[in-house]
Design an enzyme around this catalytic site. Structure first.
Site, PDB file in Angstrom:
ATOM      1  N   CYS A   1     105.107 -52.702 -28.831  1.00  0.00           N
ATOM      2  CA  CYS A   1     104.258 -53.891 -28.832  1.00  0.00           C
ATOM      3  C   CYS A   1     104.998 -55.025 -29.532  1.00  0.00           C
ATOM      4  O   CYS A   1     105.882 -54.794 -30.353  1.00  0.00           O
ATOM      5  CB  CYS A   1     102.946 -53.568 -29.553  1.00  0.00           C
ATOM      6  SG  CYS A   1     101.871 -54.988 -29.854  1.00  0.00           S
ATOM      7  N   HIS A   2     104.629 -56.266 -29.222  1.00  0.00           N
ATOM      8  CA  HIS A   2     105.281 -57.424 -29.850  1.00  0.00           C
ATOM      9  C   HIS A   2     105.179 -57.374 -31.371  1.00  0.00           C
ATOM     10  O   HIS A   2     106.054 -57.880 -32.072  1.00  0.00           O
ATOM     11  CB  HIS A   2     104.615 -58.726 -29.367  1.00  0.00           C
ATOM     12  CG  HIS A   2     104.866 -59.016 -27.928  1.00  0.00           C
ATOM     13  ND1 HIS A   2     104.043 -58.570 -26.924  1.00  0.00           N
ATOM     14  CD2 HIS A   2     105.863 -59.707 -27.320  1.00  0.00           C
ATOM     15  CE1 HIS A   2     104.512 -58.983 -25.763  1.00  0.00           C
ATOM     16  NE2 HIS A   2     105.616 -59.663 -25.963  1.00  0.00           N
ATOM     17  N   THR A   3     104.123 -56.780 -31.880  1.00  0.00           N
ATOM     18  CA  THR A   3     103.956 -56.720 -33.328  1.00  0.00           C
ATOM     19  C   THR A   3     105.052 -55.884 -33.972  1.00  0.00           C
ATOM     20  O   THR A   3     105.529 -56.202 -35.065  1.00  0.00           O
ATOM     21  CB  THR A   3     102.581 -56.142 -33.674  1.00  0.00           C
ATOM     22  OG1 THR A   3     101.590 -56.971 -33.075  1.00  0.00           O
ATOM     23  CG2 THR A   3     102.351 -56.132 -35.174  1.00  0.00           C
TER      24      THR A   3
ATOM     25  N   HIS B   1     102.814 -48.363 -33.258  1.00  0.00           N
ATOM     26  CA  HIS B   1     101.363 -48.270 -33.466  1.00  0.00           C
ATOM     27  C   HIS B   1     100.563 -48.064 -32.183  1.00  0.00           C
ATOM     28  O   HIS B   1      99.354 -47.917 -32.233  1.00  0.00           O
ATOM     29  CB  HIS B   1     100.854 -49.515 -34.196  1.00  0.00           C
ATOM     30  CG  HIS B   1     101.079 -50.785 -33.430  1.00  0.00           C
ATOM     31  ND1 HIS B   1     102.287 -51.425 -33.398  1.00  0.00           N
ATOM     32  CD2 HIS B   1     100.244 -51.517 -32.659  1.00  0.00           C
ATOM     33  CE1 HIS B   1     102.188 -52.500 -32.637  1.00  0.00           C
ATOM     34  NE2 HIS B   1     100.966 -52.579 -32.166  1.00  0.00           N
ATOM     35  N   GLU B   2     101.220 -48.050 -31.028  1.00  0.00           N
ATOM     36  CA  GLU B   2     100.539 -47.720 -29.772  1.00  0.00           C
ATOM     37  C   GLU B   2     101.018 -46.340 -29.355  1.00  0.00           C
ATOM     38  O   GLU B   2     102.201 -46.168 -29.036  1.00  0.00           O
ATOM     39  CB  GLU B   2     100.887 -48.727 -28.673  1.00  0.00           C
ATOM     40  CG  GLU B   2     100.187 -50.047 -28.790  1.00  0.00           C
ATOM     41  CD  GLU B   2     100.373 -50.910 -27.542  1.00  0.00           C
ATOM     42  OE1 GLU B   2      99.763 -51.984 -27.491  1.00  0.00           O
ATOM     43  OE2 GLU B   2     101.133 -50.516 -26.629  1.00  0.00           O
TER      44      GLU B   2
ATOM     45  N   CYS C   1      85.667 -46.686 -40.781  1.00  0.00           N
ATOM     46  CA  CYS C   1      85.275 -45.686 -41.779  1.00  0.00           C
ATOM     47  C   CYS C   1      83.855 -45.189 -41.561  1.00  0.00           C
ATOM     48  O   CYS C   1      83.477 -44.123 -42.021  1.00  0.00           O
ATOM     49  CB  CYS C   1      85.427 -46.243 -43.183  1.00  0.00           C
ATOM     50  SG  CYS C   1      84.178 -47.503 -43.637  1.00  0.00           S
TER      51      CYS C   1
ATOM     52  N   CYS D   1      81.184 -48.585 -44.422  1.00  0.00           N
ATOM     53  CA  CYS D   1      81.100 -49.925 -45.021  1.00  0.00           C
ATOM     54  C   CYS D   1      80.107 -50.797 -44.257  1.00  0.00           C
ATOM     55  O   CYS D   1      79.610 -50.428 -43.188  1.00  0.00           O
ATOM     56  CB  CYS D   1      82.483 -50.582 -45.025  1.00  0.00           C
ATOM     57  SG  CYS D   1      83.095 -51.078 -43.390  1.00  0.00           S
TER      58      CYS D   1
ATOM     59  N   CYS E   1      81.207 -51.580 -40.645  1.00  0.00           N
ATOM     60  CA  CYS E   1      81.080 -50.455 -39.707  1.00  0.00           C
ATOM     61  C   CYS E   1      79.615 -50.174 -39.362  1.00  0.00           C
ATOM     62  O   CYS E   1      79.304 -49.741 -38.250  1.00  0.00           O
ATOM     63  CB  CYS E   1      81.734 -49.206 -40.287  1.00  0.00           C
ATOM     64  SG  CYS E   1      83.548 -49.263 -40.280  1.00  0.00           S
TER      65      CYS E   1
ATOM     66  N   CYS F   1      86.341 -53.270 -40.350  1.00  0.00           N
ATOM     67  CA  CYS F   1      86.175 -52.269 -41.406  1.00  0.00           C
ATOM     68  C   CYS F   1      86.807 -52.721 -42.719  1.00  0.00           C
ATOM     69  O   CYS F   1      87.962 -53.135 -42.763  1.00  0.00           O
ATOM     70  CB  CYS F   1      86.795 -50.949 -40.957  1.00  0.00           C
ATOM     71  SG  CYS F   1      86.713 -49.625 -42.177  1.00  0.00           S
TER      72      CYS F   1
ATOM     73  N   ARG G   1      90.792 -52.020 -42.362  1.00  0.00           N
ATOM     74  CA  ARG G   1      91.274 -53.196 -41.640  1.00  0.00           C
ATOM     75  C   ARG G   1      92.789 -53.278 -41.775  1.00  0.00           C
ATOM     76  O   ARG G   1      93.353 -52.920 -42.806  1.00  0.00           O
ATOM     77  CB  ARG G   1      90.620 -54.455 -42.224  1.00  0.00           C
ATOM     78  CG  ARG G   1      90.829 -55.708 -41.429  1.00  0.00           C
ATOM     79  CD  ARG G   1      90.143 -56.891 -42.091  1.00  0.00           C
ATOM     80  NE  ARG G   1      88.728 -56.641 -42.361  1.00  0.00           N
ATOM     81  CZ  ARG G   1      87.900 -57.543 -42.887  1.00  0.00           C
ATOM     82  NH1 ARG G   1      88.366 -58.750 -43.194  1.00  0.00           N
ATOM     83  NH2 ARG G   1      86.640 -57.242 -43.103  1.00  0.00           N
TER      84      ARG G   1
ATOM     85  N   CYS H   1      96.139 -50.588 -28.651  1.00  0.00           N
ATOM     86  CA  CYS H   1      96.409 -51.912 -29.234  1.00  0.00           C
ATOM     87  C   CYS H   1      96.217 -53.044 -28.245  1.00  0.00           C
ATOM     88  O   CYS H   1      95.120 -53.490 -27.986  1.00  0.00           O
ATOM     89  CB  CYS H   1      97.803 -51.956 -29.845  1.00  0.00           C
ATOM     90  SG  CYS H   1      98.180 -53.560 -30.584  1.00  0.00           S
TER      91      CYS H   1
ATOM     92  N   ARG I   1     104.798 -53.298 -20.870  1.00  0.00           N
ATOM     93  CA  ARG I   1     104.758 -52.164 -21.782  1.00  0.00           C
ATOM     94  C   ARG I   1     105.811 -51.148 -21.353  1.00  0.00           C
ATOM     95  O   ARG I   1     105.941 -50.820 -20.184  1.00  0.00           O
ATOM     96  CB  ARG I   1     103.385 -51.500 -21.796  1.00  0.00           C
ATOM     97  CG  ARG I   1     102.380 -52.229 -22.709  1.00  0.00           C
ATOM     98  CD  ARG I   1     102.824 -52.135 -24.158  1.00  0.00           C
ATOM     99  NE  ARG I   1     101.899 -52.758 -25.073  1.00  0.00           N
ATOM    100  CZ  ARG I   1     101.998 -54.005 -25.535  1.00  0.00           C
ATOM    101  NH1 ARG I   1     102.963 -54.788 -25.085  1.00  0.00           N
ATOM    102  NH2 ARG I   1     101.131 -54.466 -26.393  1.00  0.00           N
TER     103      ARG I   1
END
Length: 482
Positions: free
Chosen positions: A150-152, A172-173, A202, A205, A208, A216, A220, A280, A475
């Site tokens: 991903c770009h992130t 993260h994907e 979670c 909270c 959520c 969250c 987060r 993501c 992707r």
């Protein structure tokens, strides 16, 4: 995940080859090209999303107004243990008795495996042998089968405009299976098929428990935290030295440890090499349209930025029945690909001397009904807001701008009843909602294959970065090599 800071898209890094032995075979790509002046997609900002009651119906094609199973019920579908052989592309993984017996031998033990480590900013990832500690309280250790770029990941790999944190395992994907669970984990068991997600739920909270928020408080996204919440320590190490985590997932590793609130249990029949991209960017863009902008059948929609998130936003407009979907980007060569996602018209701001919002207003007799901004560029954000029709127009911001950026528009734009919204991860509550999105794919109501433009083995992970940096991929799926 996080949205692009410019109108163009960006690519990602490639994997290296290794065996399951303790030896490490390095295979680095030297074909990296300098990155263009674009930055990755970052997760959207705070928003007020639909209630859970409304949320379930949003997974249906709104043009047909078909009811769908509630997301809470969909999530519950996978609360029981299973024993099946599921297809994952050309490979199969047995999650039955034999698979569980194989994993039982590693429960509670340190696992040595391969991971692609970012040692410093902008340098090719290196396949290393890492030690992955057992999961602690409220943690889950996952065996990653497929991950994507991903770009992130690129953004934080380049470490431009943030505090660099190295060595680090990005990613993260992804899609994988549960290897073992830590103390207090009751909703997951070894063998479950899951998607790790950069933001969590979670379920305790205020956010959520709210029907309108997915922000969250505990889980987060935190891009600066490189350790686990439970004890402030990393679960990764090389020769006794810690290696940092990335957004709580670190999927560029054969095994990773994730907080249970960031792990989504899904249908074991879903092909992980396809649905992994739902963890993501695709969910972010698609959800921004169907959950937040909510275009109606026959409406007009403008999408700013035609990278992965923007194309997913266009796809959301298409399945919602929009009559005109106007893509806005600085790269005209993106139009042909964008047509696959429902884009009917294309506007390049560089082709006009007047502001692009004025161009769009003229094209649509006053402005579009909805706009979704997926670049993070502050000028694009302002244009996206000012191009919607007065009286009922809604603009949704997905991209994350530079920390010093300032949004400026005349107050009359609000007084004339235009609405501006922001969104984070498409307003999806990960554990509650994403299982139902997976079901939409399984029911052929959501297309994912057209987002996947490349595949590489983990040993060639740096090629994935090269493809993304050159703007060639949407992707790229990275196949782990267990």
């Amino acid at each position: 995940m996080l949205a692009n800071r410019s109108f163009h898209g960006v690519p990602h890094p490639p994997p290296l080859h290794f065996t399951r032995s303790n030896r490490c075979t390095l295979s680095l790509s030297s074909s990296f090209s300098p990155r263009s002046e674009t930055t990755p997609l970052l997760p959207p900002s705070l928003s007020t999303g639909p209630s859970d009651k409304r949320r379930s119906s949003l997974f249906c094609i709104q043009a047909q107004s078909e009811p769908s199973e509630s997301t809470s019920d969909a999530a519950a579908l996978y609360s029981q243990p299973f024993s099946v052989k599921i297809p994952v592309g050309d490979r199969h993984f047995s999650s039955g008795k034999k698979g569980k017996e194989e994993m039982s031998s590693t429960v509670g033990q340190v696992i040595r495996c391969k991971a692609a480590v970012a040692w410093e900013a902008g340098k090719p990832l290196v396949i290393e042998e890492v030690e992955v500690a057992p999961p602690q309280k409220m943690e889950v250790r996952l065996k990653i089968l497929f991950t994507s770029l991903c770009h992130t990941d690129v953004y934080f790999w380049e470490a431009k405009g943030q505090n660099p944190l190295f060595p680090r395992i990005l990613g993260h994907e992804a899609g994988g299976i549960v290897e073992s669970v830590g103390e207090g984990v009751t909703e997951l068991a070894p063998g479950d098929h899951v998607l790790p997600v950069f933001t969590g739920e979670c379920k305790e909270c205020a956010h959520c428990k709210s029907e309108v928020s997915n922000m969250c408080e505990l889980l987060r996204i935190n891009t600066d935290r490189g350790v686990m919440i439970h004890d402030g320590k990393s679960r990764f190490s090389i020769n006794g030295q810690p290696v940092y985590h990335f957004v709580g997932t670190s999927t560029f590793s054969e095994y990773t440890v994730v907080h249970v609130g960031c792990v989504v249990k899904i249908n074991p029949l879903a092909p992980l090499d396809k649905v992994c991209i739902l963890s993501c960017g695709i969910s972010t863009g698609f959800g921004a349209t169907v959950n937040v902008a909510k275009p109606t059948k026959g409406s007009t929609v403008a999408v700013f930025g035609l990278g992965a998130v923007g194309l997913a936003a266009a796809e959301g407009a298409r399945v919602s029945g929009a009559s005109r979907i106007i893509g806005v980007d600085f790269h005209a060569n993106k139009l042909e690909r964008a047509k696959q996602f429902g884009v009917t018209e294309f506007v390049n701001p560089k082709d006009y001397t007047k502001p692009v919002q004025e161009v769009i207003a003229e094209m649509t007799e006053g402005g579009v009904d909805r706009s979704i901004e997926c670049t993070g560029n502050i000028d694009a954000m302002i244009s996206a807001f000012e191009c919607v029709h007065d009286g009922w127009g809604v603009a949704v911001l997905v991209g994350v701008p530079h920390k010093d950026a300032v949004f400026k528009t005349h107050p009359i734009n609000f007084l004339n009843e235009r609405t501006l919204k922001g969104t984070f991860f498409g307003n999806y509550k990960p554990r509650s909602d994403i299982p139902a999105v997976v079901e939409k794919y399984m029911n052929k109501e959501l297309e994912l294959e057209k987002f996947i433009t490349h595949q590489v083995p983990f040993s060639e992970i740096n090629k994935a970065f090269d493809y993304l940096l050159k703007g060639e991929s949407i992707r790229c799926i990275i196949r782990m090599e267990h």
